[in-house]
Design a protein around this motif. Structure first.
Motif, PDB file in Angstrom:
ATOM      1  N   ILE A 198      33.085  52.099 109.180  1.00  0.00           N
ATOM      2  CA  ILE A 198      31.967  51.197 109.448  1.00  0.00           C
ATOM      3  C   ILE A 198      31.738  50.999 110.938  1.00  0.00           C
ATOM      4  O   ILE A 198      30.736  50.393 111.335  1.00  0.00           O
ATOM      5  N   VAL A 199      32.641  51.513 111.779  1.00  0.00           N
ATOM      6  CA  VAL A 199      32.434  51.488 113.219  1.00  0.00           C
ATOM      7  C   VAL A 199      31.805  52.793 113.693  1.00  0.00           C
ATOM      8  O   VAL A 199      30.837  52.797 114.459  1.00  0.00           O
TER       9      VAL A 199
ATOM     10  N   GLY B 192      26.002  60.736 103.924  1.00  0.00           N
ATOM     11  CA  GLY B 192      26.852  59.557 103.918  1.00  0.00           C
ATOM     12  C   GLY B 192      28.074  59.736 103.039  1.00  0.00           C
ATOM     13  O   GLY B 192      29.174  59.286 103.377  1.00  0.00           O
ATOM     14  N   PHE B 193      27.894  60.419 101.908  1.00  0.00           N
ATOM     15  CA  PHE B 193      29.034  60.698 101.035  1.00  0.00           C
ATOM     16  C   PHE B 193      30.001  61.676 101.697  1.00  0.00           C
ATOM     17  O   PHE B 193      31.216  61.553 101.541  1.00  0.00           O
ATOM     18  N   VAL B 194      29.454  62.641 102.440  1.00  0.00           N
ATOM     19  CA  VAL B 194      30.316  63.586 103.155  1.00  0.00           C
ATOM     20  C   VAL B 194      31.196  62.833 104.144  1.00  0.00           C
ATOM     21  O   VAL B 194      32.413  63.077 104.242  1.00  0.00           O
TER      22      VAL B 194
ATOM     23  N   ALA C 129      27.480  55.036 104.035  1.00  0.00           N
ATOM     24  CA  ALA C 129      28.902  55.076 104.375  1.00  0.00           C
ATOM     25  C   ALA C 129      29.460  53.679 104.596  1.00  0.00           C
ATOM     26  O   ALA C 129      30.581  53.369 104.169  1.00  0.00           O
ATOM     27  N   VAL C 130      28.681  52.828 105.246  1.00  0.00           N
ATOM     28  CA  VAL C 130      29.152  51.466 105.528  1.00  0.00           C
ATOM     29  C   VAL C 130      29.290  50.660 104.239  1.00  0.00           C
ATOM     30  O   VAL C 130      30.261  49.913 104.058  1.00  0.00           O
ATOM     31  N   ILE C 131      28.324  50.813 103.341  1.00  0.00           N
ATOM     32  CA  ILE C 131      28.421  50.105 102.056  1.00  0.00           C
ATOM     33  C   ILE C 131      29.702  50.504 101.328  1.00  0.00           C
ATOM     34  O   ILE C 131      30.439  49.651 100.815  1.00  0.00           O
ATOM     35  N   LEU C 132      29.980  51.810 101.298  1.00  0.00           N
ATOM     36  CA  LEU C 132      31.199  52.277 100.638  1.00  0.00           C
ATOM     37  C   LEU C 132      32.443  51.834 101.414  1.00  0.00           C
ATOM     38  O   LEU C 132      33.466  51.489 100.816  1.00  0.00           O
TER      39      LEU C 132
END
Length: 309
Positions: free
Chosen positions: A79-80, A180-182, A253-256
């Protein structure tokens, strides 16, 4: 177990990755434009891309960008690192102005400013409240299930829309979604490999088999991201494609990272309000940037050239 984190190094590598992403995106857009004049990519166009020096150079830079981004993920929480990629919008705007010899429009600058400021706030807060932890089997299974759900929804929606034209920005959003999943799956592989090496556990047990499954998920999500990004190049300006990869990608990516990887498990409640507002503002900036592509005051990259491809 907490993994050692070096946010400053992770952020610096993410900025470098953005430079490669911008240059790769520009070259890919030129290669795609030369092969897909009909607005779509078929088998013959795909074969043409594989023989295009311009597109191959862009793809190589894209690959370097991914490797540098994965290196960044080894030093800082997801998330950073992921939101830092929004600086690619700035690089793309500067590149466009240099190539076209024309300054970006006020609308384009405003949209980019919204994206950069919003995700700048996001990264600043995330760097102060996030933490890296070992990925558990349950978390990895959860990510893979979310990916399967995304695949089902994507192909179900495309099947229902078959024969009808999709909005151009949809391909940008889908490219960013699977990118984002990658990133998320890549982060899990990095942390799990670090843990396995630290404990000297390289046997094919359930834990390591899940890591292999994660690697397969990266391959599937990566292939779809590549396809949707190349398709997006045929119907969008390169700046809009960059926006999708640098805003939608980190948004997913941040949500996950928050909901599944627990990177913000110890974050105060106020930080989640900041994440929500900043994320919504960034997405709004991308949508606004996408709408500028029909504005005659916005100059795209000169992607068509008889000497390209």
């Amino acid at each position: 177990m907490t993994i050692t984190s070096f946010p400053a190094l992770g952020i610096a590598l993410a900025v470098l990755s953005s430079v490669f992403l911008t240059l790769g995106n520009y070259l890919q857009s030129k290669g795609v434009a030369a092969q897909a004049s009909s607005g779509s990519i078929g088998v013959s166009q795909a074969w043409g891309l594989l023989r295009s020096p311009v597109w191959l150079a862009g793809s190589a830079l894209f690959g370097v960008a991914i490797l540098v981004q994965l290196a960044a993920l080894a030093f800082a929480p997801l998330i950073v690192v992921q939101p830092v990629g929004v600086v690619a919008l700035v690089f793309a705007s500067l590149l466009s102005a240099w190539v076209t010899k024309k300054a970006p429009s006020v609308r384009e600058v405003a949209a980019i400013a919204v994206c950069v400021v919003s995700l700048g706030v996001f990264v600043t807060v995330a760097a102060s409240v996030s933490v890296q932890t070992t990925i558990t089997d349950a978390q990895l299974i959860a990510i893979l299930l979310v990916l399967l759900a995304a695949l089902a929804v994507t192909f179900g929606a495309l099947a229902l829309r078959r024969g009808r034209r999709l909005p151009a920005v949809v391909f940008v959003l889908l490219g960013g979604l699977y990118s984002g999943f990658v990133a998320t799956l890549g982060k899990t592989v990095i942390l799990r490999v670090q843990t396995a090496l630290a404990s000297r556990d390289i046997s094919l047990d359930d834990t390591n088999l899940l890591t292999i499954a994660c690697a397969l998920g990266i391959a599937v999500a990566g292939a779809l991201s590549i396809f949707f990004v190349q398709t997006a190049h045929t119907v969008n300006k390169p700046q809009t494609v960059v926006a999708g990869l640098t805003v939608v990608d980190p948004f997913i990516a941040v949500i996950l990272g928050i909901t599944v990887l627990n990177e913000a498990a110890n974050a105060p409640l106020w930080s989640f309000a900041v994440f929500a507002v900043a994320g919504a503002a960034a997405i709004g900036g991308v949508w606004s940037l996408a709408r500028t592509q029909d504005d005659p005051d916005v100059a795209p990259y000169p992607v068509r050239s008889h000497g390209d491809g």
